[in-house]
Design a protein around this motif. Structure first.
Motif, PDB file in Angstrom:
ATOM      1  N   ARG A  56       0.835  -1.215   0.000  1.00 18.07           N
ATOM      2  CA  ARG A  56       0.000   0.000   0.000  1.00 18.07           C
ATOM      3  C   ARG A  56       0.867   1.262   0.000  1.00 18.07           C
ATOM      4  NH1 ARG A  56      -5.506   0.158   1.394  1.00 18.07           N
ATOM      5  NH2 ARG A  56      -6.410  -1.900   1.732  1.00 18.07           N
ATOM      6  N   GLU A  57       1.904   1.249   0.815  1.00 18.33           N
ATOM      7  CA  GLU A  57       2.804   2.404   0.866  1.00 18.33           C
ATOM      8  C   GLU A  57       3.469   2.636  -0.491  1.00 18.33           C
ATOM      9  OE1 GLU A  57       3.406   4.659   3.335  1.00 18.33           O
ATOM     10  OE2 GLU A  57       1.794   3.691   4.463  1.00 18.33           O
ATOM     11  N   TRP A  58       3.967   1.568  -1.106  1.00 16.87           N
ATOM     12  CA  TRP A  58       4.635   1.706  -2.392  1.00 16.87           C
ATOM     13  C   TRP A  58       3.648   2.027  -3.499  1.00 16.87           C
ATOM     14  CZ3 TRP A  58       9.430   2.764  -3.408  1.00 16.87           C
ATOM     15  CH2 TRP A  58      10.380   2.539  -2.416  1.00 16.87           C
ATOM     16  N   GLY A  59       2.438   1.498  -3.432  1.00 19.10           N
ATOM     17  CA  GLY A  59       1.419   1.839  -4.424  1.00 19.10           C
ATOM     18  C   GLY A  59       1.093   3.321  -4.390  1.00 19.10           C
ATOM     19  N   ALA A  60       0.989   3.860  -3.183  1.00 14.31           N
ATOM     20  CA  ALA A  60       0.736   5.298  -3.041  1.00 14.31           C
ATOM     21  C   ALA A  60       1.918   6.105  -3.558  1.00 14.31           C
ATOM     22  CB  ALA A  60       0.449   5.643  -1.578  1.00 14.31           C
ATOM     23  N   TYR A  61       3.111   5.583  -3.376  1.00 18.49           N
ATOM     24  CA  TYR A  61       4.307   6.273  -3.865  1.00 18.49           C
ATOM     25  C   TYR A  61       4.362   6.270  -5.398  1.00 18.49           C
ATOM     26  CZ  TYR A  61       9.221   7.039  -4.981  1.00 18.49           C
ATOM     27  OH  TYR A  61      10.388   7.509  -5.522  1.00 18.49           O
ATOM     28  N   LEU A  62       3.978   5.163  -6.006  1.00 19.42           N
ATOM     29  CA  LEU A  62       4.086   5.027  -7.462  1.00 19.42           C
ATOM     30  C   LEU A  62       2.948   5.688  -8.224  1.00 19.42           C
ATOM     31  CD1 LEU A  62       5.233   1.305  -7.576  1.00 19.42           C
ATOM     32  CD2 LEU A  62       6.634   3.330  -8.031  1.00 19.42           C
ATOM     33  N   ALA A  63       1.820   5.902  -7.568  1.00 17.24           N
ATOM     34  CA  ALA A  63       0.656   6.494  -8.231  1.00 17.24           C
ATOM     35  C   ALA A  63       0.783   8.009  -8.272  1.00 17.24           C
ATOM     36  CB  ALA A  63      -0.625   6.098  -7.506  1.00 17.24           C
ATOM     37  N   GLU A  64       0.032   8.584  -9.170  1.00 20.70           N
ATOM     38  CA  GLU A  64      -0.003  10.040  -9.294  1.00 20.70           C
ATOM     39  C   GLU A  64      -1.289  10.544  -8.660  1.00 20.70           C
ATOM     40  OE1 GLU A  64      -0.635  13.107 -12.934  1.00 20.70           O
ATOM     41  OE2 GLU A  64       0.880  11.556 -13.227  1.00 20.70           O
ATOM     42  N   LYS A  65      -1.141  11.436  -7.710  1.00 23.77           N
ATOM     43  CA  LYS A  65      -2.317  11.987  -7.028  1.00 23.77           C
ATOM     44  C   LYS A  65      -2.976  13.018  -7.932  1.00 23.77           C
ATOM     45  CE  LYS A  65      -3.712  13.834  -2.586  1.00 23.77           C
ATOM     46  NZ  LYS A  65      -3.240  14.183  -1.239  1.00 23.77           N
ATOM     47  N   PRO A  66      -4.287  12.912  -8.123  1.00 22.22           N
ATOM     48  CA  PRO A  66      -4.967  13.913  -8.956  1.00 22.22           C
ATOM     49  C   PRO A  66      -5.069  15.243  -8.222  1.00 22.22           C
ATOM     50  CG  PRO A  66      -6.554  12.365  -8.050  1.00 22.22           C
ATOM     51  CD  PRO A  66      -5.193  11.880  -7.632  1.00 22.22           C
ATOM     52  N   PRO A  67      -5.286  16.319  -8.965  1.00 23.01           N
ATOM     53  CA  PRO A  67      -5.453  17.630  -8.325  1.00 23.01           C
ATOM     54  C   PRO A  67      -6.658  17.626  -7.388  1.00 23.01           C
ATOM     55  CG  PRO A  67      -5.212  17.851 -10.711  1.00 23.01           C
ATOM     56  CD  PRO A  67      -5.346  16.399 -10.424  1.00 23.01           C
ATOM     57  N   PRO A  68      -6.669  18.546  -6.433  1.00 24.02           N
ATOM     58  CA  PRO A  68      -7.817  18.624  -5.525  1.00 24.02           C
ATOM     59  C   PRO A  68      -9.129  18.782  -6.286  1.00 24.02           C
ATOM     60  CG  PRO A  68      -6.055  20.061  -4.777  1.00 24.02           C
ATOM     61  CD  PRO A  68      -5.648  19.541  -6.123  1.00 24.02           C
ATOM     62  N   PHE A  69     -10.126  18.145  -5.796  1.00 26.31           N
ATOM     63  CA  PHE A  69     -11.497  18.202  -6.319  1.00 26.31           C
ATOM     64  C   PHE A  69     -11.667  17.530  -7.677  1.00 26.31           C
ATOM     65  CE2 PHE A  69     -10.850  22.021  -3.681  1.00 26.31           C
ATOM     66  CZ  PHE A  69     -11.630  21.635  -2.601  1.00 26.31           C
ATOM     67  N   GLN A  70     -10.612  16.929  -8.195  1.00 28.64           N
ATOM     68  CA  GLN A  70     -10.764  16.181  -9.449  1.00 28.64           C
ATOM     69  C   GLN A  70     -11.068  14.735  -9.095  1.00 28.64           C
ATOM     70  OE1 GLN A  70      -7.499  16.288 -12.207  1.00 28.64           O
ATOM     71  NE2 GLN A  70      -8.379  14.694 -13.485  1.00 28.64           N
ATOM     72  N   ARG A  71     -12.087  14.218  -9.707  1.00 27.29           N
ATOM     73  CA  ARG A  71     -12.482  12.834  -9.465  1.00 27.29           C
ATOM     74  C   ARG A  71     -12.230  12.045 -10.738  1.00 27.29           C
ATOM     75  NH1 ARG A  71     -15.508   9.387  -6.301  1.00 27.29           N
ATOM     76  NH2 ARG A  71     -16.997   8.094  -7.422  1.00 27.29           N
ATOM     77  N   LEU A  72     -11.423  11.004 -10.609  1.00 30.36           N
ATOM     78  CA  LEU A  72     -11.162  10.129 -11.750  1.00 30.36           C
ATOM     79  C   LEU A  72     -12.358   9.222 -11.987  1.00 30.36           C
ATOM     80  CD1 LEU A  72      -7.537   8.875 -10.967  1.00 30.36           C
ATOM     81  CD2 LEU A  72      -8.198  10.665 -12.568  1.00 30.36           C
ATOM     82  N   SER A  73     -12.565   8.874 -13.228  1.00 30.56           N
ATOM     83  CA  SER A  73     -13.557   7.849 -13.531  1.00 30.56           C
ATOM     84  C   SER A  73     -12.921   6.491 -13.272  1.00 30.56           C
ATOM     85  CB  SER A  73     -14.001   7.949 -14.994  1.00 30.56           C
ATOM     86  OG  SER A  73     -12.935   7.564 -15.851  1.00 30.56           O
ATOM     87  N   ALA A  74     -13.741   5.475 -13.210  1.00 36.83           N
ATOM     88  CA  ALA A  74     -13.211   4.119 -13.021  1.00 36.83           C
ATOM     89  C   ALA A  74     -12.286   3.755 -14.174  1.00 36.83           C
ATOM     90  CB  ALA A  74     -14.353   3.113 -12.909  1.00 36.83           C
TER      91      ALA A  74
END
Length: 165
Positions: A56-74
């Motif tokens: 989980r820690e490494w997944g969070a590190y490797l992923a790109e966080k979207p900008p605030p208030f932006q919701r990704l689609s599935a």
């Protein structure tokens, strides 16, 4: 190797100097991964939980966080996760519509830790599941990784995902 500058007649001398960044010895990454998986499996009270937490820690590190208030689609979240898994060395393929209620499969071929996973499935597969969960968490994705079926077929692991759009 360097040649000496000369002002007198004759062939210049050739000097040699040791290089600190020369080719190293044989790399033992597989051995290192076996040793670390063995350590986790042999010393942790719950190896799968420890591996998933690390994932989980490494997944969070490797992923790109979207900008605030932006919701990704599935679909966007699945595409980003597929890209992460590809960068890690898997050959991922998303299968949509495997059931009702937004069920997906992420088929993972060419596990980069296949030999180690055969010995320490509880550690390596939990690590990969945690990695997917951590990436989805950081992306604030409307998708959850419900489980990972190791070796569903020879050379194939299947992650079960659910979209919550």
């Amino acid at each position: 190797r360097e040649t000496e500058d000369r002002e007198t007649p004759g062939r210049p001398r050739i000097g040699y100097r040791a290089a600190a960044d020369g080719p190293g010895g044989r790399r033992q990454y597989r051995l290192l991964s076996v040793m670390l998986a063995s350590l986790i499996a042999g010393t942790m009270p719950d190896p799968a939980a420890a591996a998933e937490a690390a994932g989980r820690e490494w997944g969070a590190y490797l992923a790109e966080k979207p900008p605030p208030f932006q919701r990704l689609s599935a679909a966007e979240a699945l595409a980003k996760l597929t890209g992460i898994m590809r960068e890690l060395g898997f050959e991922p393929h998303t299968v949509t519509g495997t059931g009702t209620g937004g069920q997906y499969q992420l088929q993972l071929r060419q596990c980069p830790f296949l030999e180690v996973a055969r010995q320490h499935r509880d550690v390596i597969c939990a690590l990969h599941l945690g990695l997917m969960r951590g990436a989805f968490d950081l992306m604030r994705a409307p998708v959850t990784a419900d489980g990972l079926e190791p070796f569903a077929e020879p050379g194939l692991c299947v992650a079960r995902l659910t979209a919550h759009d």
